[in-house]
Design a protein around this motif. Structure first.
Motif, PDB file in Angstrom:
ATOM      1  N   HIS A 252       0.836  -1.199   0.000  1.00 12.66           N
ATOM      2  CA  HIS A 252       0.000   0.000   0.000  1.00 12.66           C
ATOM      3  C   HIS A 252       0.872   1.250   0.000  1.00 12.66           C
ATOM      4  CE1 HIS A 252      -3.419   2.602   0.893  1.00 12.66           C
ATOM      5  NE2 HIS A 252      -2.740   3.105   1.911  1.00 12.66           N
ATOM      6  N   LYS A 253       1.924   1.239   0.816  1.00 15.40           N
ATOM      7  CA  LYS A 253       2.809   2.395   0.875  1.00 15.40           C
ATOM      8  C   LYS A 253       3.602   2.554  -0.420  1.00 15.40           C
ATOM      9  CE  LYS A 253       4.857   3.387   4.773  1.00 15.40           C
ATOM     10  NZ  LYS A 253       5.815   3.410   5.919  1.00 15.40           N
ATOM     11  N   ALA A 254       3.991   1.431  -1.040  1.00 12.20           N
ATOM     12  CA  ALA A 254       4.722   1.498  -2.308  1.00 12.20           C
ATOM     13  C   ALA A 254       3.906   2.228  -3.367  1.00 12.20           C
ATOM     14  CB  ALA A 254       5.091   0.090  -2.778  1.00 12.20           C
ATOM     15  N   LYS A 255       2.640   1.861  -3.473  1.00 13.70           N
ATOM     16  CA  LYS A 255       1.763   2.481  -4.477  1.00 13.70           C
ATOM     17  C   LYS A 255       1.547   3.957  -4.177  1.00 13.70           C
ATOM     18  CE  LYS A 255      -2.739   1.764  -6.721  1.00 13.70           C
ATOM     19  NZ  LYS A 255      -3.949   0.897  -6.748  1.00 13.70           N
ATOM     20  N   ASN A 256       1.290   4.285  -2.922  1.00 12.38           N
ATOM     21  CA  ASN A 256       1.030   5.681  -2.550  1.00 12.38           C
ATOM     22  C   ASN A 256       2.259   6.556  -2.725  1.00 12.38           C
ATOM     23  OD1 ASN A 256      -1.629   5.245  -1.956  1.00 12.38           O
ATOM     24  ND2 ASN A 256      -1.353   5.109   0.255  1.00 12.38           N
ATOM     25  N   LEU A 257       3.422   6.023  -2.341  1.00 13.11           N
ATOM     26  CA  LEU A 257       4.651   6.805  -2.476  1.00 13.11           C
ATOM     27  C   LEU A 257       4.974   7.056  -3.944  1.00 13.11           C
ATOM     28  CD1 LEU A 257       7.096   8.168  -1.222  1.00 13.11           C
ATOM     29  CD2 LEU A 257       8.243   5.944  -1.137  1.00 13.11           C
ATOM     30  N   ALA A 258       4.779   6.048  -4.786  1.00 13.21           N
ATOM     31  CA  ALA A 258       5.018   6.222  -6.224  1.00 13.21           C
ATOM     32  C   ALA A 258       4.083   7.289  -6.800  1.00 13.21           C
ATOM     33  CB  ALA A 258       4.836   4.890  -6.944  1.00 13.21           C
ATOM     34  N   ARG A 259       2.845   7.282  -6.356  1.00 14.29           N
ATOM     35  CA  ARG A 259       1.890   8.283  -6.844  1.00 14.29           C
ATOM     36  C   ARG A 259       2.308   9.695  -6.433  1.00 14.29           C
ATOM     37  NH1 ARG A 259      -2.296   7.013  -4.037  1.00 14.29           N
ATOM     38  NH2 ARG A 259      -2.255   8.827  -2.669  1.00 14.29           N
ATOM     39  N   LYS A 260       2.768   9.850  -5.191  1.00 17.75           N
ATOM     40  CA  LYS A 260       3.195  11.170  -4.720  1.00 17.75           C
ATOM     41  C   LYS A 260       4.429  11.657  -5.479  1.00 17.75           C
ATOM     42  CE  LYS A 260       1.294  10.548  -0.071  1.00 17.75           C
ATOM     43  NZ  LYS A 260       1.617  10.313   1.367  1.00 17.75           N
ATOM     44  N   LEU A 261       5.360  10.746  -5.744  1.00 15.33           N
ATOM     45  CA  LEU A 261       6.551  11.135  -6.497  1.00 15.33           C
ATOM     46  C   LEU A 261       6.190  11.514  -7.927  1.00 15.33           C
ATOM     47  CD1 LEU A 261       9.115   8.438  -5.240  1.00 15.33           C
ATOM     48  CD2 LEU A 261       9.106  10.882  -4.697  1.00 15.33           C
ATOM     49  N   SER A 262       5.273  10.766  -8.534  1.00 16.31           N
ATOM     50  CA  SER A 262       4.833  11.083  -9.893  1.00 16.31           C
ATOM     51  C   SER A 262       4.135  12.444  -9.940  1.00 16.31           C
ATOM     52  CB  SER A 262       3.894   9.991 -10.417  1.00 16.31           C
ATOM     53  OG  SER A 262       4.565   8.754 -10.536  1.00 16.31           O
ATOM     54  N   ASN A 263       3.308  12.706  -8.943  1.00 18.26           N
ATOM     55  CA  ASN A 263       2.621  14.003  -8.875  1.00 18.26           C
ATOM     56  C   ASN A 263       3.617  15.143  -8.686  1.00 18.26           C
ATOM     57  OD1 ASN A 263       0.148  12.760  -9.166  1.00 18.26           O
ATOM     58  ND2 ASN A 263      -0.303  12.717  -6.972  1.00 18.26           N
ATOM     59  N   GLY A 264       4.772  14.819  -8.111  1.00 24.24           N
ATOM     60  CA  GLY A 264       5.807  15.826  -7.903  1.00 24.24           C
ATOM     61  C   GLY A 264       6.732  15.999  -9.096  1.00 24.24           C
ATOM     62  N   GLY A 265       6.443  15.292 -10.199  1.00 25.20           N
ATOM     63  CA  GLY A 265       7.223  15.480 -11.409  1.00 25.20           C
ATOM     64  C   GLY A 265       8.260  14.410 -11.695  1.00 25.20           C
ATOM     65  N   GLU A 266       8.359  13.372 -10.869  1.00 32.04           N
ATOM     66  CA  GLU A 266       9.326  12.302 -11.098  1.00 32.04           C
ATOM     67  C   GLU A 266       8.761  11.260 -12.057  1.00 32.04           C
ATOM     68  OE1 GLU A 266      12.324  12.331 -10.041  1.00 32.04           O
ATOM     69  OE2 GLU A 266      12.377  13.631  -8.272  1.00 32.04           O
ATOM     70  N   ASN A 267       9.631  10.683 -12.873  1.00 31.12           N
ATOM     71  CA  ASN A 267       9.232   9.560 -13.729  1.00 31.12           C
ATOM     72  C   ASN A 267       9.319   8.291 -12.892  1.00 31.12           C
ATOM     73  OD1 ASN A 267       8.872  11.127 -16.064  1.00 31.12           O
ATOM     74  ND2 ASN A 267      11.060  11.088 -16.484  1.00 31.12           N
TER      75      ASN A 267
END
Length: 411
Positions: A252-267
């Motif tokens: 659950h944390k893996a998915k949420n953290l990836a989403r936050k990083l993507s929203n912050g402009g990371e690929n």
């Protein structure tokens, strides 16, 4: 060599594929054939060499060969020194044997015994810590009389933790005729004596640690949980990185953290256990070919990642065991390249860093990020409603009752 050379049941091959395993590690290549043939095995291997699958796969295959119902009395007993390792082994059996229907149960301290007793009676595989297992034995709540395979994992650590008396009690309750598999990173005199006592003409397999410590640098940052996300942003911004693999403890944390990083402009992409094989493959391919330069994953989901371009491994959440730490950092510093392992460490996890340093014989330097307050207090407001009634002072009340009884007696 490929896993297909072992001629595993197709249901096991499906488990191997779902876990992302591609080619056997040296310890697996050497140990699996001996275990399949029924020999006792003495395995000498450091952490991070793939020991769990080296005994899990062939013992599952032998259970399938017996053509027994998937549920029933335990046949395989695995002893591990810590709850974390026991759970990790238990989860590996579940993942690798998912298509077989064979049940596994974890018997560890710190949780209720009743569910464990019920699971014990219907699970073919038991992964246990010696202390809890002996406690259940003393209660006559379980029986070990049908065990035909015993596995001692990290035997040297079990002895270091004082489990020898418990191990002796367990051995006394096992059938004399059984297969024994003993895995240890070192061979001190106590382990040699134990091996001589329980192993019958064993086949010895020995491999070196698969991680080159010299090619990987280790850094730690002090990071209370509420600061981890902002610290990660600072570390990524200050780091000259190519491909970064970030580990979290839960899917659950893996998915949420990836989403936050993507929203912050990371690929960024992620791997977690609920993904289909197609989704997993697309994420892996995108990470390997550079479409994504960051991948967030859990330990189990990350198995099988083989990307020489990984420059940094970041432990957003610390691993539960030294072996998991070794598995994680083994993803970087490959193919002659250098790599960096970064760990975010909460105050409660300091002992884990010391364990890693001791076992791997390394020093993990603590670093700081300029302009970042590693001691900042959380601004999160506690929204829980306070209790309307003040807590009772039971000690004070008991003294009052005692005093009143005394006055009545005097009257």
């Amino acid at each position: 060599m490929a896993f297909s050379s072992f001629s595993f049941d197709n249901r096991l091959n499906a488990g191997i594929k779902s876990c992302g395993y591609e080619t056997p590690t040296p310890i697996q290549t050497q140990a699996i054939p001996h275990v399949l043939k029924g020999y006792d095995v003495m395995g000498l291997a450091q952490t991070g060499t793939g020991k769990t699958a080296a005994f899990a796969l062939p013992t599952l295959q032998r259970l399938l060969d017996e053509r027994l119902p998937a549920k029933g009395a335990p046949k395989i007993l695995v002893l591990a020194p810590t709850r974390e390792l026991a759970l990790q082994i238990h989860e590996s059996f579940i993942a690798l044997g998912k298509q077989t229907g064979i049940r596994s149960a974890a018997v560890i301290g710190g949780v209720g015994m009743s569910p464990q007793v019920k699971a014990f009676a219907h699970s073919r595989i038991i992964v246990a810590c010696p202390g809890r297992l002996v406690r259940l034995m003393k209660m006559n709540a379980i029986s070990l009389n049908q065990i035909n395979t015993l596995v001692l994992d990290e035997a040297d650590r079990m002895l270091d933790m004082g489990f020898m008396p418990d191990i002796k009690r367990i051995l006394a309750k096992l059938p004399v005729k059984r297969q024994n598999l003993l895995f240890s990173a070192t061979m001190p005199a106590d382990i040699r004596k134990l091996a001589e006592k329980i192993l019958n003409q064993p086949k010895t397999v020995q491999v070196a640690n698969t991680v080159s410590v010299k090619s990987v640098g280790h850094i730690q940052y002090k990071a209370p949980n509420h600061l981890k996300l902002s610290l990660l942003g600072k570390v990524l911004a200050a780091t000259d990185h190519k491909s970064v693999l970030i580990f979290t403890r839960t899917k659950h944390k893996a998915k949420n953290l990836a989403r936050k990083l993507s929203n912050g402009g990371e690929n960024c992409t992620f791997l977690q256990g609920n993904m289909s094989q197609g989704q997993r493959q697309r994420a892996l391919d995108g990470f390997r070919n550079g479409q994504f330069n960051i991948m967030v994953a859990t330990d189990i989901a990350a198995r099988g990642i083989d990307c020489d371009r990984i420059s940094h491994v970041i432990n957003f959440d610390m691993p539960d065991t030294v072996e998991n730490y070794t598995h994680r950092i083994g993803r970087t510093g490959r193919a002659g390249r250098s790599g960096t392992a970064v760990s975010f460490v909460t105050p409660e996890e300091r002992s884990q860093i010391k364990d890693i340093e001791r076992v791997m014989r390394i020093k993990i330097e603590q670093d700081t990020i300029d302009g970042f307050d590693h001691n900042a207090v959380s601004t999160k407001i506690d929204t829980r409603k306070p209790s309307r009634r003040p807590p009772k002072n039971r000690f004070s009340n008991s003294r009052k009752r005692s005093s009143n009884r005394g006055r009545r007696s005097a009257a």
